[in-house]
Design an enzyme around this catalytic site. Sequence first.
Site, PDB file in Angstrom:
ATOM      1  N   ASP A  30       1.869   1.045   3.980  1.00 39.02           N
ATOM      2  CA  ASP A  30       1.782   1.464   5.379  1.00 39.02           C
ATOM      3  C   ASP A  30       0.450   0.988   5.941  1.00 39.02           C
ATOM      4  O   ASP A  30      -0.526   0.842   5.196  1.00 39.02           O
ATOM      5  CB  ASP A  30       1.880   2.986   5.492  1.00 39.02           C
ATOM      6  CG  ASP A  30       3.277   3.515   5.223  1.00 39.02           C
ATOM      7  OD1 ASP A  30       4.249   2.796   5.512  1.00 39.02           O
ATOM      8  OD2 ASP A  30       3.391   4.651   4.735  1.00 39.02           O
TER       9      ASP A  30
ATOM     10  N   ASP B 118       9.394   1.283   9.319  1.00 41.14           N
ATOM     11  CA  ASP B 118       9.490   2.624   9.910  1.00 41.14           C
ATOM     12  C   ASP B 118       9.744   2.544  11.416  1.00 41.14           C
ATOM     13  O   ASP B 118      10.545   3.310  11.965  1.00 41.14           O
ATOM     14  CB  ASP B 118       8.206   3.418   9.650  1.00 41.14           C
ATOM     15  CG  ASP B 118       7.914   3.612   8.176  1.00 41.14           C
ATOM     16  OD1 ASP B 118       8.863   3.668   7.374  1.00 41.14           O
ATOM     17  OD2 ASP B 118       6.716   3.704   7.825  1.00 41.14           O
TER      18      ASP B 118
END
Length: 161
Positions: free
Chosen positions: A120, A138
């Site tokens: 991330d 995401d």
Amino acid sequence: MAKQSGIKWLWLSLVVITLDLFSKYLVVERFELYESINILPIFNLTYARNYGAAFSFLADHSGWQKYLFLTLAIIISFILANVLRRNQIDQKRENMAYALIIGGAIGNAIDRAYRGYVVDFFDFYWHIYHYPVFNIADVAIVMGAGLLILETFLDKKKKSD
């Protein structure tokens, strides 16, 4: 002549997967873990590892969650690909939504299978409050879910007219 299937929208899934994996590759190659570069007063690029699901859900468990999330991503992707196959190609919003979700699910699944975690790097914050760090996969999943919600409201409005 038979109508074309929505499966042709899988090109969008491939775009999402490619952008997601390439961006994660760049982050891993150019950042140290937890290194952060300020881009805007409310946004950093920060290399983080997520061993769980959204918002690091189940991240502190012994590793079984990796297999759970991989299995879920595969099952959901197959189900949604089947829905695409049954849809008509001109069901644009719905097909786009499913393709985005498939691309995001597979992008994170590849990362999880290869690395054991998901990379991330989008880090939004306000003063000391940070939103959980996330990635392109995401974003695609959330955009797909948002399109499905929008399609539901627009479909209800169309049926009531």
